[in-house]
Scaffold this motif. Structure first.
Motif, PDB file in Angstrom:
ATOM      1  N   LYS A   1       0.841  -1.197   0.000  1.00 29.95           N
ATOM      2  CA  LYS A   1       0.000   0.000   0.000  1.00 29.95           C
ATOM      3  C   LYS A   1       0.878   1.250   0.000  1.00 29.95           C
ATOM      4  O   LYS A   1       1.770   1.393   0.829  1.00 29.95           O
ATOM      5  N   LYS A   2       0.627   2.137  -0.951  1.00 30.43           N
ATOM      6  CA  LYS A   2       1.382   3.386  -0.992  1.00 30.43           C
ATOM      7  C   LYS A   2       0.873   4.351   0.080  1.00 30.43           C
ATOM      8  O   LYS A   2      -0.312   4.344   0.431  1.00 30.43           O
ATOM      9  N   LEU A   3       1.789   5.166   0.590  1.00 36.61           N
ATOM     10  CA  LEU A   3       1.483   6.075   1.683  1.00 36.61           C
ATOM     11  C   LEU A   3       1.355   7.512   1.180  1.00 36.61           C
ATOM     12  O   LEU A   3       1.966   7.888   0.174  1.00 36.61           O
ATOM     13  N   PRO A   4       0.568   8.340   1.886  1.00 40.41           N
ATOM     14  CA  PRO A   4       0.516   9.766   1.521  1.00 40.41           C
ATOM     15  C   PRO A   4       1.926  10.369   1.555  1.00 40.41           C
ATOM     16  O   PRO A   4       2.782   9.920   2.319  1.00 40.41           O
ATOM     17  N   LEU A   5       2.123  11.376   0.725  1.00 39.38           N
ATOM     18  CA  LEU A   5       3.433  12.035   0.643  1.00 39.38           C
ATOM     19  C   LEU A   5       3.327  13.458   1.180  1.00 39.38           C
ATOM     20  O   LEU A   5       2.453  14.227   0.764  1.00 39.38           O
ATOM     21  N   LEU A   6       4.225  13.805   2.092  1.00 36.54           N
ATOM     22  CA  LEU A   6       4.324  15.158   2.612  1.00 36.54           C
ATOM     23  C   LEU A   6       5.592  15.802   2.078  1.00 36.54           C
ATOM     24  O   LEU A   6       6.680  15.249   2.233  1.00 36.54           O
ATOM     25  N   VAL A   7       5.457  16.961   1.446  1.00 37.90           N
ATOM     26  CA  VAL A   7       6.626  17.743   1.028  1.00 37.90           C
ATOM     27  C   VAL A   7       6.773  18.883   2.019  1.00 37.90           C
ATOM     28  O   VAL A   7       5.872  19.715   2.164  1.00 37.90           O
ATOM     29  N   TYR A   8       7.913  18.904   2.718  1.00 37.81           N
ATOM     30  CA  TYR A   8       8.119  19.842   3.823  1.00 37.81           C
ATOM     31  C   TYR A   8       9.168  20.893   3.452  1.00 37.81           C
ATOM     32  O   TYR A   8      10.213  20.569   2.880  1.00 37.81           O
ATOM     33  N   PHE A   9       8.873  22.147   3.820  1.00 36.61           N
ATOM     34  CA  PHE A   9       9.784  23.266   3.581  1.00 36.61           C
ATOM     35  C   PHE A   9      10.176  23.858   4.938  1.00 36.61           C
ATOM     36  O   PHE A   9       9.312  24.319   5.686  1.00 36.61           O
ATOM     37  N   HIS A  10      11.471  23.848   5.245  1.00 38.58           N
ATOM     38  CA  HIS A  10      11.923  24.308   6.556  1.00 38.58           C
ATOM     39  C   HIS A  10      11.834  25.823   6.683  1.00 38.58           C
ATOM     40  O   HIS A  10      11.822  26.557   5.697  1.00 38.58           O
ATOM     41  N   GLY A  11      11.779  26.288   7.939  1.00 32.86           N
ATOM     42  CA  GLY A  11      11.750  27.712   8.227  1.00 32.86           C
ATOM     43  C   GLY A  11      13.149  28.281   8.428  1.00 32.86           C
ATOM     44  O   GLY A  11      14.152  27.623   8.169  1.00 32.86           O
ATOM     45  N   GLY A  12      13.184  29.522   8.913  1.00 32.06           N
ATOM     46  CA  GLY A  12      14.467  30.181   9.149  1.00 32.06           C
ATOM     47  C   GLY A  12      14.597  31.515   8.447  1.00 32.06           C
ATOM     48  O   GLY A  12      15.714  31.958   8.137  1.00 32.06           O
ATOM     49  N   GLY A  13      13.464  32.175   8.197  1.00 31.46           N
ATOM     50  CA  GLY A  13      13.521  33.524   7.621  1.00 31.46           C
ATOM     51  C   GLY A  13      14.150  33.608   6.249  1.00 31.46           C
ATOM     52  O   GLY A  13      14.638  34.678   5.859  1.00 31.46           O
ATOM     53  N   PHE A  14      14.180  32.514   5.525  1.00 30.55           N
ATOM     54  CA  PHE A  14      14.809  32.421   4.199  1.00 30.55           C
ATOM     55  C   PHE A  14      16.328  32.591   4.254  1.00 30.55           C
ATOM     56  O   PHE A  14      16.972  32.692   3.207  1.00 30.55           O
ATOM     57  N   CYS A  15      16.900  32.641   5.474  1.00 31.04           N
ATOM     58  CA  CYS A  15      18.331  32.931   5.542  1.00 31.04           C
ATOM     59  C   CYS A  15      19.106  32.009   6.477  1.00 31.04           C
ATOM     60  O   CYS A  15      20.343  31.983   6.412  1.00 31.04           O
ATOM     61  N   VAL A  16      18.440  31.266   7.356  1.00 31.41           N
ATOM     62  CA  VAL A  16      19.137  30.333   8.248  1.00 31.41           C
ATOM     63  C   VAL A  16      18.419  28.985   8.232  1.00 31.41           C
ATOM     64  O   VAL A  16      17.333  28.860   7.675  1.00 31.41           O
ATOM     65  N   GLU A  17      19.053  27.989   8.860  1.00 29.96           N
ATOM     66  CA  GLU A  17      18.543  26.615   8.949  1.00 29.96           C
ATOM     67  C   GLU A  17      18.647  25.892   7.594  1.00 29.96           C
ATOM     68  O   GLU A  17      18.801  26.505   6.533  1.00 29.96           O
ATOM     69  N   THR A  18      18.588  24.566   7.671  1.00 26.05           N
ATOM     70  CA  THR A  18      18.583  23.719   6.476  1.00 26.05           C
ATOM     71  C   THR A  18      17.682  22.521   6.737  1.00 26.05           C
ATOM     72  O   THR A  18      17.255  22.284   7.871  1.00 26.05           O
ATOM     73  N   ALA A  19      17.430  21.777   5.677  1.00 25.45           N
ATOM     74  CA  ALA A  19      16.648  20.548   5.822  1.00 25.45           C
ATOM     75  C   ALA A  19      17.410  19.486   6.602  1.00 25.45           C
ATOM     76  O   ALA A  19      16.828  18.491   7.028  1.00 25.45           O
ATOM     77  N   PHE A  20      18.706  19.698   6.799  1.00 25.43           N
ATOM     78  CA  PHE A  20      19.556  18.669   7.416  1.00 25.43           C
ATOM     79  C   PHE A  20      19.911  18.998   8.867  1.00 25.43           C
ATOM     80  O   PHE A  20      20.736  18.330   9.476  1.00 25.43           O
ATOM     81  N   SER A  21      19.293  20.047   9.423  1.00 26.38           N
ATOM     82  CA  SER A  21      19.593  20.411  10.808  1.00 26.38           C
ATOM     83  C   SER A  21      18.941  19.400  11.748  1.00 26.38           C
ATOM     84  O   SER A  21      17.922  18.793  11.417  1.00 26.38           O
ATOM     85  N   PRO A  22      19.527  19.193  12.943  1.00 26.41           N
ATOM     86  CA  PRO A  22      18.929  18.255  13.897  1.00 26.41           C
ATOM     87  C   PRO A  22      17.499  18.623  14.259  1.00 26.41           C
ATOM     88  O   PRO A  22      16.661  17.742  14.460  1.00 26.41           O
ATOM     89  N   THR A  23      17.200  19.923  14.290  1.00 25.08           N
ATOM     90  CA  THR A  23      15.840  20.368  14.624  1.00 25.08           C
ATOM     91  C   THR A  23      14.826  19.794  13.647  1.00 25.08           C
ATOM     92  O   THR A  23      13.810  19.213  14.047  1.00 25.08           O
ATOM     93  N   TYR A  24      15.094  19.955  12.348  1.00 25.13           N
ATOM     94  CA  TYR A  24      14.136  19.484  11.343  1.00 25.13           C
ATOM     95  C   TYR A  24      14.211  17.975  11.144  1.00 25.13           C
ATOM     96  O   TYR A  24      13.194  17.323  10.896  1.00 25.13           O
ATOM     97  N   HIS A  25      15.390  17.423  11.254  1.00 26.50           N
ATOM     98  CA  HIS A  25      15.532  15.974  11.135  1.00 26.50           C
ATOM     99  C   HIS A  25      14.702  15.264  12.212  1.00 26.50           C
ATOM    100  O   HIS A  25      13.954  14.320  11.920  1.00 26.50           O
ATOM    101  N   ASN A  26      14.803  15.742  13.441  1.00 29.91           N
ATOM    102  CA  ASN A  26      14.059  15.122  14.541  1.00 29.91           C
ATOM    103  C   ASN A  26      12.553  15.318  14.374  1.00 29.91           C
ATOM    104  O   ASN A  26      11.761  14.406  14.629  1.00 29.91           O
TER     105      ASN A  26
END
Length: 315
Positions: A68-93
């Protein structure tokens, strides 16, 4: 020797020095993909834009039902367009927890940030990522997790702060132009969305120093903007507002967040602009901006997670 004179100080996010040096004050840590022992969610990185060297992080429950295929979520991280990444521990967790709780597949998009890469580059990168995701709709993309386990007819966009702004703007774009291969976007989750405007709404702060800080940060990452009433930042003024390309929207706001009133304003206007979907709002009392990322186990964060999971899983 580096020039220590500051040209622009947007603490606690970013500092720009007069010699052009950029100092990001938060969001610099990264963690590798993994099998998370706590949630049993597996992750891996995949390149979505080889020409720009851009990757996203994919998440999938380890013990998924392969029939069974699962729903897909496409996530965009925050950070004011200038900080953070998709690979930060905050977003990974956070993605590990969300994917486990909702039993979904997720793609967490990493995009180029300002001021080195001014807007609309973050929007363009995010659209490129969506085109890459859509290339898997016939099961012939280059990423097996999406080919075999993601239901591209049941797609959600989500993001927090600047990422919520991106999620909304991707929803507007997908309402106007279809992606080759096709994605059916069922719903969008906007958590503490980074929207603003020239004139205060509701009980939004009138304090000039605060409003000029928000405007200054926006102009830093989007130097070609017309200002705070740019439809990218003030979507209610967008002539295409009613063309949002999904059936339902959940907006999460926090009472003590400076952006709270703007999220409510968005909901009020989306509900009466002629858009045909259903908009829901959830407010966390006594909480501040993106509190759920800083205190993910607190009662309000757990309640919000359950609401997002319900929104994604309900028919």
């Amino acid at each position: 020797m580096a020039n220590t004179e500051v040209a622009h100080d947007f603490s606690p996010f970013i500092r720009i020095y007069k010699d052009g040096r950029i100092e990001r004050l938060i969001g610099n840590d990264i963690v590798p993909p993994s099998l998370d022992p706590k949630t049993k969610v597996e992750s891996k990185d995949a390149v979505y834009s080889p020409e720009n060297g851009l990757s996203c992080r994919l998440y999938m429950p380890k013990n998924t039902n392969h029939d069974k295929k699962l729903p897909l979520l496409v996530y965009f991280h925050g950070g004011g367009f200038c900080v953070e990444t998709a690979f930060s521990p905050t977003y990974h967790n956070y993605l590990n927890t969300l994917v486990s709780a909702a039993n979904i597949v997720a793609v967490s998009v990493d995009y180029r940030r300002g001021p080195e890469h001014a807007l609309p580059i973050a929007y363009d990168d995010s659209w490129t990522a969506l085109k890459w995701v859509a290339s898997h709709s016939n099961g012939k993309g280059n990423e097996d997790w999406l080919n075999n386990h993601a239901d591209l007819q049941q797609v959600f966009f989500a993001g927090d702060s600047a990422g919520a702004n991106i999620a909304h703007n991707m929803g507007i774009r997908i309402g106007k132009e279809k992606l080759e291969g096709g994605l059916n976007v069922t719903g969008i989750v906007l958590v503490h969305p980074y929207f603003w405007g020239t004139e205060p709404v509701g009980t939004e702060t009138r304090e000039l120093a605060t409003r000029s800080f928000v405007e200054g940060l926006w102009r830093l990452v989007c130097p070609t903007t017309s200002g705070c009433d740019d439809p990218l930042l003030n979507p209610v003024l967008d002539p295409n507002f009613a063309s949002l390309g999904c059936n339902k929207v959940l907006v999460c706001v926090a009472e003590k967040d400076m952006l709270c009133q703007r999220g409510k304003f968005y909901c009020d206007n989306l509900g009466k602009c002629g858009w045909g979907g259903v908009v829901e709002i959830m407010e966390a009392k006594e909480e501040g901006h993106v509190f759920h990322l800083f205190t993910p186990t607190c009662e309000d964060a757990v309640t919000m997670l359950k609401r997002v999971v319900s929104f994604v899983n309900q028919d």
